[in-house]
Design an enzyme around this catalytic site. Structure first.
Site, PDB file in Angstrom:
ATOM      1  N   CYS A   1      -3.482   3.129  -5.347  1.00  0.00           N
ATOM      2  CA  CYS A   1      -2.846   4.029  -4.384  1.00  0.00           C
ATOM      3  C   CYS A   1      -1.437   4.445  -4.824  1.00  0.00           C
ATOM      4  O   CYS A   1      -1.004   5.564  -4.546  1.00  0.00           O
ATOM      5  CB  CYS A   1      -2.823   3.402  -2.994  1.00  0.00           C
ATOM      6  SG  CYS A   1      -2.018   1.783  -2.929  1.00  0.00           S
TER       7      CYS A   1
ATOM      8  N   HIS B   1       0.877  -1.172   0.000  1.00  0.00           N
ATOM      9  CA  HIS B   1       0.000   0.000   0.000  1.00  0.00           C
ATOM     10  C   HIS B   1       0.911   1.218   0.000  1.00  0.00           C
ATOM     11  O   HIS B   1       1.989   1.194   0.590  1.00  0.00           O
ATOM     12  CB  HIS B   1      -0.913   0.005   1.227  1.00  0.00           C
ATOM     13  CG  HIS B   1      -1.865   1.151   1.235  1.00  0.00           C
ATOM     14  ND1 HIS B   1      -2.805   1.342   0.247  1.00  0.00           N
ATOM     15  CD2 HIS B   1      -2.005   2.185   2.099  1.00  0.00           C
ATOM     16  CE1 HIS B   1      -3.496   2.435   0.512  1.00  0.00           C
ATOM     17  NE2 HIS B   1      -3.020   2.969   1.633  1.00  0.00           N
TER      18      HIS B   1
ATOM     19  N   HIS C   1      -3.594   9.293   1.584  1.00  0.00           N
ATOM     20  CA  HIS C   1      -3.569   8.139   0.685  1.00  0.00           C
ATOM     21  C   HIS C   1      -4.936   7.937   0.048  1.00  0.00           C
ATOM     22  O   HIS C   1      -5.947   8.446   0.528  1.00  0.00           O
ATOM     23  CB  HIS C   1      -3.099   6.875   1.423  1.00  0.00           C
ATOM     24  CG  HIS C   1      -3.953   6.449   2.578  1.00  0.00           C
ATOM     25  ND1 HIS C   1      -4.334   5.141   2.773  1.00  0.00           N
ATOM     26  CD2 HIS C   1      -4.496   7.130   3.605  1.00  0.00           C
ATOM     27  CE1 HIS C   1      -5.053   5.039   3.870  1.00  0.00           C
ATOM     28  NE2 HIS C   1      -5.170   6.240   4.394  1.00  0.00           N
TER      29      HIS C   1
END
Length: 153
Positions: free
Chosen positions: A127, A37, A49
């Site tokens: 992301c 991530h 994010h």
């Protein structure tokens, strides 16, 4: 005073170039086992994010369920909460390929996107694409490149 607040003050005043100490505008790679991530460090222990439901603080165990999501929300959260027990590092992976934008511009644009629901696609808008777009002005995902290469064999 929390650890990250002290870290910011220390790293800005005394040790700005020490590897591993996040600076505003840095990309943060969080290792989730089978995937990573990505987030943008904005200072004082916080990140921004692109957050599918599986990556929200307190969402429980992470998983690859995010591949099924078609939207995600831009959020500002504590790096410590999002990382949890996982490992993270500062990884400005494309600095050798693209010139980073100014920290002022990166943080201004990140702030302007907070709370927005955005399209989410694991292949074209994840992301990693989100944070590299903020830092470099060009969205790229190394994970997608690796996945594409693996699928083509």
């Amino acid at each position: 005073m929390n650890f990250f607040h002290m870290l910011d003050k220390y790293s800005i005043r005394k040790n700005k170039s020490k590897p591993g100490y996040p600076q505003p505008g840095d990309l943060i790679e969080i290792f989730r086992g089978t995937y990573q991530h990505w987030a943008l460090y904005v200072g004082e222990g916080y990140i921004v994010h692109l957050c599918p439901p599986t990556e929200a603080a307190g969402a429980g165990a992470y998983s690859l369920v995010s591949v099924l999501c078609d939207t995600a929300v831009v959020t500002k959260e504590s790096l410590e909460e999002i990382v949890g027990k996982d490992r993270f590092l500062v990884n400005n992976l494309l600095d050798g390929k693209h010139k980073p934008r100014s920290v002022y511009d990166i943080l201004r644009d990140a702030r302007s996107l907070l709370g927005l629901e955005m399209p989410y696609c694991i292949l074209r808008g994840n992301c990693e694409h989100f944070v590299t777009e903020l830092r470099y002005g060009k969205g790229e995902s190394r994970q997608v490149c690796v996945l594409t290469i693996m699928i083509s064999f």
